[in-house]
Write a protein that holds these residues in place. Structure first.
Motif, short mmCIF file in Angstrom:
data_model
loop_
_atom_site.label_atom_id
_atom_site.label_comp_id
_atom_site.label_asym_id
_atom_site.label_seq_id
_atom_site.Cartn_x
_atom_site.Cartn_y
_atom_site.Cartn_z
N GLY A 188 0.82 -1.20 0.00
CA GLY A 188 0.00 0.00 0.00
C GLY A 188 0.86 1.25 0.00
O GLY A 188 1.81 1.37 0.76
N ILE A 189 0.53 2.21 -0.88
CA ILE A 189 1.22 3.49 -0.91
C ILE A 189 0.18 4.60 -0.92
O ILE A 189 -1.01 4.36 -1.22
CB ILE A 189 2.14 3.64 -2.14
N GLU A 190 0.62 5.82 -0.61
CA GLU A 190 -0.33 6.93 -0.57
C GLU A 190 0.40 8.25 -0.81
O GLU A 190 1.49 8.48 -0.27
CB GLU A 190 -1.04 6.97 0.78
N ALA A 191 -0.21 9.07 -1.65
CA ALA A 191 0.32 10.41 -1.88
C ALA A 191 -0.01 11.31 -0.70
O ALA A 191 -0.97 11.06 0.05
CB ALA A 191 -0.26 11.00 -3.16
N SER A 192 0.76 12.35 -0.54
CA SER A 192 0.49 13.30 0.53
C SER A 192 -0.79 14.08 0.22
O SER A 192 -0.96 14.61 -0.88
CB SER A 192 1.66 14.27 0.69
N GLY A 193 -1.70 14.12 1.18
CA GLY A 193 -2.94 14.87 0.99
C GLY A 193 -2.89 16.27 1.56
O GLY A 193 -3.86 17.02 1.46
N TRP A 194 -1.76 16.64 2.17
CA TRP A 194 -1.68 17.93 2.85
C TRP A 194 -0.85 18.95 2.10
O TRP A 194 -0.90 20.14 2.41
CB TRP A 194 -1.09 17.73 4.25
#
Length: 731
Positions: free
Chosen positions: A94-100
């Motif tokens: 699982g990976i995730e881009a920065s949402g902030w």
């Protein structure tokens, strides 16, 4: 205003990203790329950034390593390093881009592989106004494959599934070769004769034209399973085109245009060759094929035509609302409707109704039957261990030994080679068409299909492979057809005395060629020249060289393009004129000159010295034609029957030439496609057979109660086969 803009962008991003999704288990190598069942069903909170699961595939025949080389604005980064064993896949990460941070998130990765060129891939991840995409910045074309497949965008769960492949890159150019050779003809045919497809009584679609079509394979691989005869194929295709159609829905008719840009499709299929047990390659219809994965991504889609949307709604209602939304459309294909779509594809494959053909037990023989002793040979071969060879002095002139010269033919052991000329090939099929592999003559290996609309590649032969696949196919056939590892002169110097030569006449070239499916490089003139070189190099020897010429086309007439007819009689006299080169050494048995079906068995009590008369001799035998001189019309040695009574005291032959099964041939081809490389299959067979040849001969003689005189083999130089047979004359 400046402080408001970032907040506005942040709000937009937050509104577009996915809600919490399930975590991914620890990575591990899985069979059949079956990693979906490794996901957890527990839902835990995630951040607000765009999320994806990464799956990494090693399609190499050696271990490789995935390496993340950099990250930019990722709240959950890809793993830094993932070792992958041979032909394996990781479970999901699982990976995730920065949402902030209102900037594009990305990462770079590469593969440490056997390739001389390192692939470097940059992946962007994000939703509007950011993007999800990738660029291959370096590396060898076709060795790296990427598909970024939308998953549950704007819904509960991950946003994307990222598929990263690394493999030897063999199949991609071959697939593109076929596409380049045929798609022009397909599209021209549609434009010339629009294709109407009736979906039911109320709906039909007529395809009128494909504008600016582009179809390319970006990546493809084939990998073996741990189970025998099972293989997996992965392929990523890119499609861009504008399709002009006429659609009818009940009483309404309308012209419509469907525009697709950057449609990418990942297909995984399993092939099962377990039912291919026949020696006839036409039975490839018994291959079991099932598509196990279909994933897509769509760059742009536009539909001009309301009725077309209505038709989609009637046929497949779930797609109608999203027909103009590429991300959402791909998401439905990849997720909620994926199982149904796979089912329809496999039903369509099954509905093709491929026929099973009649089996054949011969290896590549045309209309003239090739009798072999394979059955009995295989019964005994597995029970023996390799024998110790007797050292033979002067193997190149072993027949000149006075002891050998005193023996009658019935007491001699003579080593021969099967398909003696099949040691090197041109990439050209012979004019002699073999029934067992007749489909090879249905291919065009170099030219594209005509693109004037007159030729339908989907239903008409020849099948155009294109030059890349054409050359590759020829090379694969050569690996199957190669029966010897060295030329005729080397065989003569190595002690071989009987030569199985398959010769045909090419009227266009006015040349006698040798062949084994493919046209061999050695012409009849070349072969005779090598024999002459040997004879002249050993002027004081007394060797008997048998040139057994068969599988000919010398009994047929030929008509050239200008209408000139070359009769069979002319061909036969051309042949006689060619072999006259060795006239000074030719041996003609008494009463054989011009005789049809000369009884070769009458020579069984003839001492070798009576034939050679103290000098080298050449005996031409040919079962196909009767000539007034130089060549004897006879079958020569009789084959030992595999069953029934064997008359004692005759001149007999056995051949240990191996019959190749479709499974062996296809597995060899697939080994080449997966990067392992193809082998010369008959050499592989000979490595087991030739080392046990003497024991095999003795066991056959005990079983049948009669002596064997001629023993023909593939790959004569492997495991000392010739020395073993010659040594029997001294035992």
């Amino acid at each position: 205003m400046r402080t408001f803009t970032p907040l506005l962008l942040l709000s937009s991003v937050t509104a577009l990203v996915a809600v919490p999704r399930p975590p991914i288990s620890d990575p591990q190598t899985l069979e059949y790329y079956d990693f979906y069942d490794k996901r957890s069903t527990n839902v835990t909170a995630r951040g607000i950034g765009t999320s994806a699961d990464i799956y990494i595939f090693n399609d190499w025949s050696t271990p490789i390593t995935y390496l993340t080389t950099s990250n930019s604005r990722m709240s959950k980064s890809p793993p830094g390093s993932v070792p992958l064993s041979t032909f394996s896949a990781s479970s999901g990460y699982g990976i995730e881009a920065s949402g902030w941070i209102p900037l594009q998130s990305s990462f770079k990765f590469s593969f440490s592989t056997p390739s001389s060129q390192k692939s470097d891939v940059k992946v962007d991840i994000g939703m509007t106004p950011w993007k999800t995409g990738y660029s291959l910045n370096s590396g060898k074309e076709f060795e790296t494959g990427v598909l970024l497949a939308p998953a549950k965008i704007l819904e509960k769960g991950r946003d994307f599934d990222f598929y990263f492949f690394s493999g030897p890159g063999v199949m991609g150019p071959l697939i593109n070769s076929v596409l380049d050779a045929n798609l022009g003809a397909v599209f021209a045919g549609v434009k010339k004769s629009p294709k109407k497809v009736a979906l039911n009584g109320d709906i039909d679609i007529t395809f009128k034209e494909f504008l600016n079509p582009a179809v390319r394979c970006r990546y493809s691989s084939v990998t073996p399973s741990t189970a025998a005869n099972l293989w997996t194929v992965n392929a990523i295709l890119d499609i861009t085109s504008e399709i002009k159609m006429k659609v009818r829905y009940k009483k309404l008719n309308q012209d419509a245009v469907l525009k697709l840009k950057n449609l990418s499709i990942l297909i995984t299929a399993n092939m099962d060759f377990s039912d291919l047990t026949s020696a006839n390659l036409a039975n490839v219809a018994n291959i079991k094929l099932s598509v196990t994965r279909l994933q897509t991504s769509i760059g742009e889609i536009d539909v001009d035509g309301d009725i077309l949307v209505d038709i989609v709604g009637a046929v497949y209602p779930v797609f109608a609302p999203v027909l103009r939304l590429p991300y959402k459309l791909a998401s439905i294909v990849n997720m909620s409707e994926n199982k149904n779509i796979l089912g329809m594809i496999n039903v369509a494959i099954e509905s093709l109704g491929l026929r099973q053909t009649t089996a054949s037990t011969k290896r590549w023989s045309p209309s003239l039957p090739a009798i072999s002793f394979t059955g009995l040979f295989e019964r005994f071969i597995s029970t023996f261990s390799p024998q110790k060879k007797r050292a033979i002095s002067n193997i190149s002139t072993w027949m000149s030994d006075p002891k050998i010269q005193s023996l009658p033919l019935s007491s001699l052991y003579i080593p021969g080679t099967h398909d003696s000329h099949a040691y090197a090939f041109d990439h050209v099929l012979s004019s002699m068409k073999y029934s067992d592999i007749a489909f090879l003559w249905d291919f065009d290996y170099f030219l594209p299909a005509p693109s004037d609309g007159s030729f339908d590649p989907l239903s008409t032969t020849p099948i155009h492979l294109g030059p890349v696949l054409g050359q590759y196919t020829m090379n694969s056939v050569a690996h199957i057809a190669k029966a010897q590892g060295s030329d005729i002169l080397a065989q003569l110097n190595g002690g071989v005395r009987h030569f199985d030569l398959r010769i045909y006449y090419d009227a266009v070239a006015d040349t006698f060629y040798s062949q084994h499916g493919l046209r061999a490089k050695a012409t009849l003139v070349d072969i005779l020249g090598q024999v002459q070189t040997f004879l002249e190099a050993n002027p004081s020897a007394a060797e008997l060289i048998i040139l057994d010429i068969s599988h000919t086309n010398f009994n047929q007439d030929f008509t050239l393009e200008d209408g000139t007819i070359i009769s069979a009689v002319e061909v036969q006299f051309k042949f006689m004129g060619t072999i006259r080169r060795l006239e000074n050494w030719v041996y003609i048995p008494i009463n054989s000159r011009g005789t049809k079906n000369f009884n070769f068995q009458t020579l069984k009590d003839t001492p070798l010295c009576q034939i050679t008369q103290g000098s080298n001799k050449v005996l031409f035998i040919n079962p196909d034609i009767v000539l007034p001189e130089l060549s004897v019309n006879t079958d020569g040695w009789m084959y030992v029957p595999s069953s029934g009574v064997t008359p004692k005291g005759g001149l007999y032959e056995i051949s240990t030439a191996a019959a190749l099964t479709p499974v062996e041939i296809l597995n060899n081809v697939l080994n080449g496609l997966c990067g392992k490389g193809e082998e010369d299959l008959l050499r592989v067979k000979a490595e087991g057979a030739n080392g046990k040849l003497v024991e095999t001969v003795k066991e056959v003689e005990r079983e049948k109660g009669t002596k064997v005189q001629l023993v023909s083999v593939d790959w004569w130089g492997v495991e000392g086969a010739v020395e073993g047979i010659v040594g029997l004359n001294h035992s």
